[in-house]
Design an enzyme around this catalytic site. Sequence first.
Site, PDB file in Angstrom:
ATOM      1  CD  GLU A   1      -2.779  -1.392   0.162  1.00 51.45           C
ATOM      2  OE1 GLU A   1      -3.084  -0.381  -0.522  1.00 51.45           O
ATOM      3  OE2 GLU A   1      -3.209  -2.527  -0.096  1.00 51.45           O
TER       4      GLU A   1
ATOM      5  CG  HIS B   1      -7.597  -1.012  -0.887  1.00 51.20           C
ATOM      6  ND1 HIS B   1      -6.748  -1.074  -1.975  1.00 51.20           N
ATOM      7  CD2 HIS B   1      -8.817  -0.696  -1.386  1.00 51.20           C
ATOM      8  CE1 HIS B   1      -7.430  -0.795  -3.080  1.00 51.20           C
ATOM      9  NE2 HIS B   1      -8.680  -0.574  -2.748  1.00 51.20           N
TER      10      HIS B   1
END
Length: 208
Positions: free
Chosen positions: A14, A162
């Site tokens: 990320e 995510h």
Amino acid sequence: MEQNMQQYLFIDFEFTMPEGKGKPAGFYPEIIEVGFVSVIDDGLGDQFSSFVVPDKFSQLTERCKRFLHISQVQVNQGISFVDLVALLKSYDQKCPTKIVTWGNMDMKVLRNNCQRAGVEFPFTGEQIDLSMEYKRFFGDQNQTGLWKAVQAYGKEGTGRHHRALDDAMTTYNIFKLVEKDKSYMKNHQPTTIGDRIDLSKVLNKLVL
């Protein structure tokens, strides 16, 4: 290095994000979370997850925190980028290793971050963009998102989208599904006309 073994590393990162379309001067995405799954000779091995402290833009934007559901405190307690690269390199040196990601952004950002930090890129083996493999295999015109792809198989993603380790595990699960389909297609022989109809009956009718 164990040459007779084959390792796959399923990796997800990320990144930092600017607040809006107008990027701050010199902004570039930096890795702030890593998750990876090691698979050696089809056996599930190590799983690793950690936040990573960004070098250049250490303060996360509100947009980044909202989108990824992470806090500044969490990232501040992460490992350094240099330690991350050293860890990845140690896995690459274990045995011949293929890197699998969903999309090409992870390796692009890692390479860029390495260049800016003045450290060597940690991987020497093949890098596989599974989203492109998926696209080619199913003949899709557009690249499919990670969780949309797994849902197309009637499955659900692991954990939360995510989050780096959850996405890495979901990538591994899709990889297994695609490889299973490839194996089936490879071994499945196309049927012939003779398989579909009984030619003896056809010939009898012609004789009559």
